[in-house]
Motif scaffolding. Structure first.
Motif, PDB file in Angstrom:
ATOM      1  N   LEU A 244      33.144  -5.058 -11.872  1.00  0.00           N
ATOM      2  CA  LEU A 244      34.728  -5.388 -12.252  1.00  0.00           C
ATOM      3  C   LEU A 244      34.914  -5.262 -13.481  1.00  0.00           C
ATOM      4  CD1 LEU A 244      35.297  -8.809 -10.305  1.00  0.00           C
ATOM      5  CD2 LEU A 244      36.971  -6.937 -10.627  1.00  0.00           C
ATOM      6  N   MET A 245      34.141  -5.276 -14.521  1.00  0.00           N
ATOM      7  CA  MET A 245      34.252  -5.368 -15.809  1.00  0.00           C
ATOM      8  C   MET A 245      34.293  -3.812 -16.126  1.00  0.00           C
ATOM      9  SD  MET A 245      31.943  -8.405 -17.589  1.00  0.00           S
ATOM     10  CE  MET A 245      31.972  -7.870 -19.102  1.00  0.00           C
ATOM     11  N   LYS A 246      33.547  -2.997 -15.306  1.00  0.00           N
ATOM     12  CA  LYS A 246      33.706  -1.503 -15.501  1.00  0.00           C
ATOM     13  C   LYS A 246      35.104  -1.143 -15.100  1.00  0.00           C
ATOM     14  CE  LYS A 246      30.669   1.612 -15.150  1.00  0.00           C
ATOM     15  NZ  LYS A 246      29.475   2.533 -14.481  1.00  0.00           N
ATOM     16  N   ALA A 247      35.589  -1.591 -14.061  1.00  0.00           N
ATOM     17  CA  ALA A 247      36.681  -1.094 -13.474  1.00  0.00           C
ATOM     18  C   ALA A 247      38.015  -1.596 -14.115  1.00  0.00           C
ATOM     19  CB  ALA A 247      37.052  -1.669 -11.900  1.00  0.00           C
ATOM     20  N   VAL A 248      38.361  -2.705 -14.611  1.00  0.00           N
ATOM     21  CA  VAL A 248      39.326  -3.131 -15.065  1.00  0.00           C
ATOM     22  C   VAL A 248      39.109  -4.074 -16.551  1.00  0.00           C
ATOM     23  CG1 VAL A 248      40.590  -3.479 -12.984  1.00  0.00           C
ATOM     24  CG2 VAL A 248      39.412  -5.281 -13.980  1.00  0.00           C
TER      25      VAL A 248
ATOM     26  N   ALA B 134      37.227 -14.963  -7.337  1.00  0.00           N
ATOM     27  CA  ALA B 134      38.089 -14.483  -6.208  1.00  0.00           C
ATOM     28  C   ALA B 134      37.534 -13.456  -5.211  1.00  0.00           C
ATOM     29  CB  ALA B 134      39.533 -13.879  -6.694  1.00  0.00           C
ATOM     30  N   PHE B 135      36.711 -12.235  -5.906  1.00  0.00           N
ATOM     31  CA  PHE B 135      36.173 -11.573  -4.874  1.00  0.00           C
ATOM     32  C   PHE B 135      34.995 -12.113  -4.164  1.00  0.00           C
ATOM     33  CE2 PHE B 135      38.137  -8.331  -7.281  1.00  0.00           C
ATOM     34  CZ  PHE B 135      38.133  -7.073  -6.509  1.00  0.00           C
ATOM     35  N   THR B 136      34.278 -13.117  -4.798  1.00  0.00           N
ATOM     36  CA  THR B 136      33.144 -13.675  -4.248  1.00  0.00           C
ATOM     37  C   THR B 136      33.513 -14.519  -2.915  1.00  0.00           C
ATOM     38  OG1 THR B 136      31.759 -13.858  -6.475  1.00  0.00           O
ATOM     39  CG2 THR B 136      31.145 -15.165  -4.545  1.00  0.00           C
ATOM     40  N   SER B 137      34.706 -15.472  -3.375  1.00  0.00           N
ATOM     41  CA  SER B 137      35.132 -16.180  -2.017  1.00  0.00           C
ATOM     42  C   SER B 137      35.674 -15.443  -1.153  1.00  0.00           C
ATOM     43  CB  SER B 137      36.157 -17.114  -2.863  1.00  0.00           C
ATOM     44  OG  SER B 137      35.540 -18.144  -3.552  1.00  0.00           O
TER      45      SER B 137
ATOM     46  N   SER C 141      34.627   2.501  -6.800  1.00  0.00           N
ATOM     47  CA  SER C 141      33.201   2.038  -6.418  1.00  0.00           C
ATOM     48  C   SER C 141      33.016   0.605  -6.333  1.00  0.00           C
ATOM     49  CB  SER C 141      32.404   2.523  -7.709  1.00  0.00           C
ATOM     50  OG  SER C 141      31.207   1.750  -7.529  1.00  0.00           O
ATOM     51  N   LEU C 142      33.935  -0.126  -6.866  1.00  0.00           N
ATOM     52  CA  LEU C 142      33.981  -1.607  -6.763  1.00  0.00           C
ATOM     53  C   LEU C 142      34.682  -1.796  -5.444  1.00  0.00           C
ATOM     54  CD1 LEU C 142      34.376  -4.452  -7.673  1.00  0.00           C
ATOM     55  CD2 LEU C 142      36.693  -4.189  -8.463  1.00  0.00           C
ATOM     56  N   GLY C 143      35.675  -1.166  -4.883  1.00  0.00           N
ATOM     57  CA  GLY C 143      36.331  -1.391  -3.631  1.00  0.00           C
ATOM     58  C   GLY C 143      35.293  -0.956  -2.551  1.00  0.00           C
ATOM     59  N   TRP C 144      34.312   0.138  -2.652  1.00  0.00           N
ATOM     60  CA  TRP C 144      33.393   0.607  -1.740  1.00  0.00           C
ATOM     61  C   TRP C 144      32.562  -0.568  -1.614  1.00  0.00           C
ATOM     62  CZ3 TRP C 144      32.763   3.130   2.428  1.00  0.00           C
ATOM     63  CH2 TRP C 144      31.430   3.324   2.820  1.00  0.00           C
ATOM     64  N   HIS C 145      31.888  -1.084  -2.679  1.00  0.00           N
ATOM     65  CA  HIS C 145      30.902  -2.001  -2.821  1.00  0.00           C
ATOM     66  C   HIS C 145      31.256  -3.261  -2.141  1.00  0.00           C
ATOM     67  CE1 HIS C 145      28.556   0.410  -5.632  1.00  0.00           C
ATOM     68  NE2 HIS C 145      27.581  -0.200  -5.227  1.00  0.00           N
TER      69      HIS C 145
END
Length: 179
Positions: free
Chosen positions: A159-163, A112-115, A64-68
């Motif tokens: 992110l918190m849900k994923a890892v 990191a994801f945001t940048s 889900s994180l990767g898809w979003h």
């Protein structure tokens, strides 16, 4: 002090073996066996300190994180391309985003994801508050400052849900909920 055989873990051994195989770029019995020996030796001779936090990898939440992230990446790339090609003037600015989690790893991952998304850049990380300051290209085109805050908080939640860690995943050090 832990006994020698207790210092090695299966996930770390597999990870080190994968790195070993990538370095040698071949899959022969000698390379695999030597990789296992080196992986175990590294863990026994040079043990990592324990962080006290148990991270949990949740595959469906990671998908889900990767898809979003992919959707956000494509949409932002398209938006930045249109701005550049049209040459129109846009309102840029810095948006302060308070975060739920004060964990430095969570802040780093969100930053990191945001940048990585075109049109946004982390200019300041405040671990005391905790918060991120983001430079945003075309604030109005992205729905305004409040919409940007909601999007970054949604990313943090995914992110918190994923890892996230088993204890405190979804909660900050201040005891607030993540939903």
């Amino acid at each position: 002090m832990k006994k020698y055989y207790q210092r090695a873990s299966l996930p770390m051994t597999l990870w080190l073996l994968c790195v070993w195989l990538l370095v040698f770029r071949t899959l022969t019995p000698v390379i695999v066996v030597s990789g296992i020996i080196v992986a175990l030796s590294v863990q026994v001779v040079l043990p990592l300190p324990h962080s006290g936090i148990r991270w949990r990898f949740r595959p469906l939440a990671c998908v889900s994180l990767g898809w979003h992230f992919l959707v956000d990446l494509v949409a932002a790339s398209w938006q930045v391309s249109l701005i550049v090609l049209s040459g129109r003037r846009v309102e840029n600015g810095v948006v302060h985003v308070p975060m739920r989690s004060g964990d430095p790893v969570h802040l780093t991952l969100v930053g990191a994801f945001t940048s990585l998304i075109p049109g946004s850049l982390v200019v300041k990380v405040d671990s005391e508050e905790p918060a991120l300051d983001l430079h945003i290209l075309d604030i109005a085109g992205q729905g305004g400052a409040e919409h940007i805050r909601c999007e970054v908080r949604a990313l943090e939640y995914r992110l918190m849900k994923a890892v996230g860690s088993g204890r405190g995943s979804g909660k900050s050090s201040r005891g607030e909920g993540a939903a």
